[in-house]
Design an enzyme around this catalytic site. Structure first.
Site, PDB file in Angstrom:
ATOM      1  N   ARG A 190       9.879 -17.043  14.991  1.00  0.00           N
ATOM      2  CA  ARG A 190       9.360 -16.561  13.708  1.00  0.00           C
ATOM      3  C   ARG A 190      10.455 -16.566  12.643  1.00  0.00           C
ATOM      4  O   ARG A 190      10.216 -16.909  11.491  1.00  0.00           O
ATOM      5  CB  ARG A 190       8.823 -15.132  13.871  1.00  0.00           C
ATOM      6  N   HIS A 231       6.747  -2.913   7.009  1.00  0.00           N
ATOM      7  CA  HIS A 231       6.759  -3.247   8.439  1.00  0.00           C
ATOM      8  C   HIS A 231       8.076  -3.847   8.903  1.00  0.00           C
ATOM      9  O   HIS A 231       8.127  -4.493   9.943  1.00  0.00           O
ATOM     10  CB  HIS A 231       5.593  -4.195   8.756  1.00  0.00           C
ATOM     11  N   TYR A 263      10.516 -13.757  18.378  1.00  0.00           N
ATOM     12  CA  TYR A 263      10.972 -13.436  17.028  1.00  0.00           C
ATOM     13  C   TYR A 263      12.031 -14.411  16.521  1.00  0.00           C
ATOM     14  O   TYR A 263      12.149 -14.621  15.312  1.00  0.00           O
ATOM     15  CB  TYR A 263      11.452 -11.982  16.956  1.00  0.00           C
ATOM     16  N   GLN A 307       3.622  -5.724   3.130  1.00  0.00           N
ATOM     17  CA  GLN A 307       3.416  -5.652   4.569  1.00  0.00           C
ATOM     18  C   GLN A 307       4.168  -6.764   5.293  1.00  0.00           C
ATOM     19  O   GLN A 307       4.249  -6.759   6.521  1.00  0.00           O
ATOM     20  CB  GLN A 307       1.922  -5.776   4.883  1.00  0.00           C
ATOM     21  N   ASN A 308       4.714  -7.702   4.540  1.00  0.00           N
ATOM     22  CA  ASN A 308       5.321  -8.892   5.137  1.00  0.00           C
ATOM     23  C   ASN A 308       6.759  -8.631   5.561  1.00  0.00           C
ATOM     24  O   ASN A 308       7.493  -7.880   4.904  1.00  0.00           O
ATOM     25  CB  ASN A 308       5.258 -10.053   4.145  1.00  0.00           C
ATOM     26  N   SER A 348      -6.220  -7.955   3.473  1.00  0.00           N
ATOM     27  CA  SER A 348      -7.608  -7.599   3.759  1.00  0.00           C
ATOM     28  C   SER A 348      -7.878  -6.121   3.537  1.00  0.00           C
ATOM     29  O   SER A 348      -9.022  -5.677   3.613  1.00  0.00           O
ATOM     30  CB  SER A 348      -7.941  -7.950   5.214  1.00  0.00           C
TER      31      SER A 348
END
Length: 246
Positions: free
Chosen positions: A61, A110, A58, A92-93, A178
């Site tokens: 990231r 999230h 992380y 969602q990011n 998606s």
């Protein structure tokens, strides 16, 4: 009390919008996230097994997010809000690109990678303006800090809040997702029946559920095109010249 309520645009964004800023995404087809198997870095079991590896992943990231910049889609949504439209974003990011672009009403389903949280009390959050998390970094209750990210297999604590936001939509804009990740994918079912919905994605016509209008375009092109129409007309509507497949 007498002020007329402004039409409310609710935007639901996924990895596709961040990918255009260079942020590597989870790829469900091969089970890898930034070249790591998900079960090794993004599950509670991974955290218990090897917390140092999870923290290191992380940190990488986090560095990627800090280097990234908001793209045209992020900026267009912020501009729409600046022009007086009521705009709420459910994402969602885990990056902060919406906020850096200027959007003020962002709900992260999230979690947020630029925050740490307590391992024993999920209400305890700590901003990470620089650096990362190390073993031995502890919350005020003495527990090891962990990334403020919802891992696979964990509940999504902000999902009820997201449902409430979507239920207030006059128009729902879905960008770069998606619609396959649950429970987030079920959010569309909480929109009012009268609220139109449009999906912006290069594969929109394949991904869109019945009744959802499609704009087959990457986020950085499709979202600014819609925003241009809305700001010019001063209202939320579905420009038929852009859309197909409702």
């Amino acid at each position: 009390m007498g002020e007329q309520r402004r039409p409310h645009l609710v935007v639901f964004t996924g990895a596709g919008i961040s990918a255009e800023s260079g942020i590597q995404t989870f790829r469900a087809s091969d089970g890898l996230w930034a070249d790591h198997p998900v079960e090794e870095v993004a599950t509670p079991e991974a955290w218990r097994r090897d917390p140092e590896r999870v923290l290191r992943f992380y940190d990488q990231r986090r560095d990627q997010v800090r280097r990234a910049r908001p793209n045209a889609a992020h900026k267009a949504l912020a501009l729409l809000e600046q022009r007086g439209f009521a705009v709420s974003i459910v994402t969602q990011n885990i990056d902060d690109l919406h906020e850096r672009a200027g959007s003020r009403h962002v709900l992260h389903l999230h979690g947020e990678i630029l925050k740490a949280r307590s391992s024993v009390d999920p209400r305890m959050h700590y901003p990470l303006p620089s650096g990362g998390i190390r073993l031995g970094d502890r919350c005020d209750k003495g527990s090891q800090l962990r990334p403020d990210v919802v891992w696979f297999g964990e509940s999504v604590p902000h999902f009820p809040d997201a449902c409430e936001v979507v239920a207030q939509a006059d128009l729902l804009l879905v960008v770069g997702t998606s619609l396959a990740v649950m429970p987030a994918a079920s959010l569309l079912g909480h929109a009012p029946l009268k609220a139109p919905c449009v999906l912006v994605d290069p594969e929109a016509q394949t991904l869109a559920p019945p009744g959802v209008a499609c704009l087959r375009a990457p986020a950085g092109k499709g979202v600014p095109a819609l925003v241009q129409h809305w700001t010019r007309e001063g209202r939320l509507w579905l420009p038929e010249t852009l859309l197909g497949g409702a």
